[in-house]
Design an enzyme around this catalytic site. Structure first.
Site, short mmCIF file in Angstrom:
data_model
loop_
_atom_site.label_atom_id
_atom_site.label_comp_id
_atom_site.label_asym_id
_atom_site.label_seq_id
_atom_site.Cartn_x
_atom_site.Cartn_y
_atom_site.Cartn_z
N GLU A 1 11.97 -1.15 3.43
CA GLU A 1 11.54 0.27 3.53
C GLU A 1 12.71 1.16 3.12
O GLU A 1 13.87 0.78 3.25
CB GLU A 1 11.17 0.58 4.99
CG GLU A 1 9.92 -0.12 5.49
CD GLU A 1 8.63 0.59 5.11
OE1 GLU A 1 8.67 1.57 4.34
OE2 GLU A 1 7.57 0.14 5.57
N GLU B 1 -0.05 -1.38 5.63
CA GLU B 1 1.00 -0.94 6.56
C GLU B 1 0.85 0.53 6.91
O GLU B 1 1.12 0.94 8.03
CB GLU B 1 2.39 -1.20 5.94
CG GLU B 1 3.56 -1.02 6.90
CD GLU B 1 4.13 0.40 6.92
OE1 GLU B 1 4.95 0.68 7.81
OE2 GLU B 1 3.76 1.22 6.06
N HIS C 1 6.03 9.81 1.34
CA HIS C 1 4.82 10.48 1.87
C HIS C 1 4.71 11.93 1.43
O HIS C 1 4.14 12.75 2.12
CB HIS C 1 4.78 10.42 3.42
CG HIS C 1 4.69 9.04 3.97
ND1 HIS C 1 4.22 8.75 5.23
CD2 HIS C 1 5.00 7.84 3.42
CE1 HIS C 1 4.26 7.45 5.44
NE2 HIS C 1 4.74 6.87 4.36
N ASP D 1 0.83 -1.21 0.00
CA ASP D 1 0.00 0.00 0.00
C ASP D 1 0.86 1.26 0.00
O ASP D 1 2.06 1.21 0.30
CB ASP D 1 -0.95 0.01 1.21
CG ASP D 1 -0.21 -0.09 2.54
OD1 ASP D 1 0.76 -0.88 2.64
OD2 ASP D 1 -0.57 0.64 3.48
ZN LIG Z 1 6.73 2.23 4.00
#
Ligand SMILES: [Zn+2]
Length: 393
Positions: free
Chosen positions: A170, A145, A358, A83
């Site tokens: 990550e 997540e 993000h 996701d």
């Molecule tokens: Zn992540």
């Protein structure tokens, strides 16, 4: 029928092109099944056996396994989440789902956090002959997540131990990470009574109560920071952020209801349950002189525990050797504590930088591709191919 497994960056572009936003806001939340099914198809082409576990409506985890005779709980897991976070419409200079390549960067929502990892994992895997894999090589792709960690929690709830060693890809800028802080997000509500502002005895003012609570929480924060410190972290103390506050409506009404949202980031060794208990005690102390006010606190989600792997674990040592970088700590949360709680020797290490995650114009630096593929090849060789007798002491 089956889509051929393309080369990187075609792999990454195809993953980016399939939206898989997860959000606690139901109007933004999407299914991750398109990504799961695409990965399943590619990995099946490469000889993996596929298991898709339904986590919730429209949400699934993928467990794809190659070689090793099907021994459960053994071998290496390459783990990532499918996701992405939502994106800011109009703030991107390119299509968030376009996978545009420009100036040595590949742009797209999830490009660095963390769809690239699956593309890199496939690149690494296909340089091996499936017959050479002695211990299982598992690719784990989880759901949600970024919102609830439902995918990782599903594994824990069903006691699904997918292997013995795990790397979570990550974006860490190619640095092995063996520690991160936990995350707790809590809502604190003060309930009083509304009434006419001209006579305080007609009500009980929730904002005044929240003022006391606010001061008590800041005092508690000072105590926590004096007691807990870890020099591995850039911010070497636990943090407590006052994130939002709202209450009341009119100046001429006693405020009957006030809510505050806070975020706590504990260090490894600080238990979420104990922290919540301690916070509850502090809230009660703060309002001891206000019998007409009631306070209640509840978590916005279960929280993510802090994570720590021993400096001398096999995975930490292997990742330090293959990356040439000493392991460290980060402030963001991952699924690592869940895999760790299942008994996997876990590390977080991946291409891309968290600074680009993000946010609009998220990108993967193309210069990270080859070093990351080489690290993954090294790990697959070490944990799935090499003769056990020679290593693993
Ligand atoms: Zn992540």
């Amino acid at each position: 029928m089956s889509e051929k497994t393309p080369a990187f960056p075609g792999l990454l572009r195809a993953l980016i092109a399939r939206p898989s936003v997860s959000s606690c806001d139901p109007s933004l939340d999407l299914s991750n099944l398109d990504v799961i099914h695409l990965l399943a198809e590619w990995l099946e082409n490469l000889g993996f056996s596929i298991a898709i576990h339904k986590v919730a409506a429209g949400k699934a985890n993928l467990l794809a396994r190659l070689g090793g005779g099907g021994t459960a709980g053994e071998g290496l897991v390459l783990s990532g989440h499918t996701d992405t976070v939502p994106f800011d419409e109009g703030q991107w200079s390119c299509d968030p789902f376009g996978g545009i390549e420009r100036d040595g960067r590949l742009y797209g929502l999830g490009s660095c956090d963390m769809k690239a990892f699956f593309a890199l994992a496939i690149e690494a895997v296909r340089s091996f002959d499936a017959k050479s894999i002695r211990r299982p090589l598992t690719i784990l792709a989880t759901a949600d997540e970024e919102s609830t960690m439902a995918g990782a929690k599903y594994l824990v709830a069903h006691d699904l131990k997918p292997g013995r060693y795990a790397i979570i890809g990550e974006p860490t800028g190619l640095k092995p990470i063996r520690m991160h802080k936990g995350v707790m997000m809590e809502s604190i509500r003060v309930l009083g009574h509304a009434g006419h502002s001209s006579d305080p005895s007609l009500g009980a003012n929730a904002i005044e109560g929240m003022g006391r609570i606010l001061n008590e929480l800041l005092a508690w924060r000072t105590e926590l920071q004096a007691k807990h410190r870890n020099p591995m972290f850039k911010i070497d103390v636990p943090t407590l952020n006052l994130g939002a506050i709202r209450g009341g409506d009119n100046p001429n009404r006693i405020c009957g209801h006030c809510e505050m949202l806070i975020d706590i980031r504990p260090l490894p060794g600080m238990d979420l349950f104990e922290l919540r208990q301690a916070m509850g005690e502090r809230l009660a102390v703060a309002l001891a002189d206000y019998p007409k006010l009631r306070v209640e606190a509840h978590p916005l989600h279960d929280g993510v525990p802090a994570f720590e792997s021993p400096a001398d674990s096999a995975m930490v040592r292997a990742c330090e050797a293959f990356s040439g970088v000493e392991s460290g700590a980060v402030a963001f949360g991952t699924e690592a504590p869940f895999l760790s709680s299942l008994g996997l020797d876990t590390i977080v290490l991946g291409a891309g930088n968290i600074e680009q995650a993000h946010q609009p114009d998220e990108y993967l630096p193309m210069e990270h591709i080859t070093p990351m593929v080489n690290i993954l090849k090294g790990l697959i060789g070490r944990f799935c191919v090499e003769d056990t007798g020679k290593r693993h002491g």
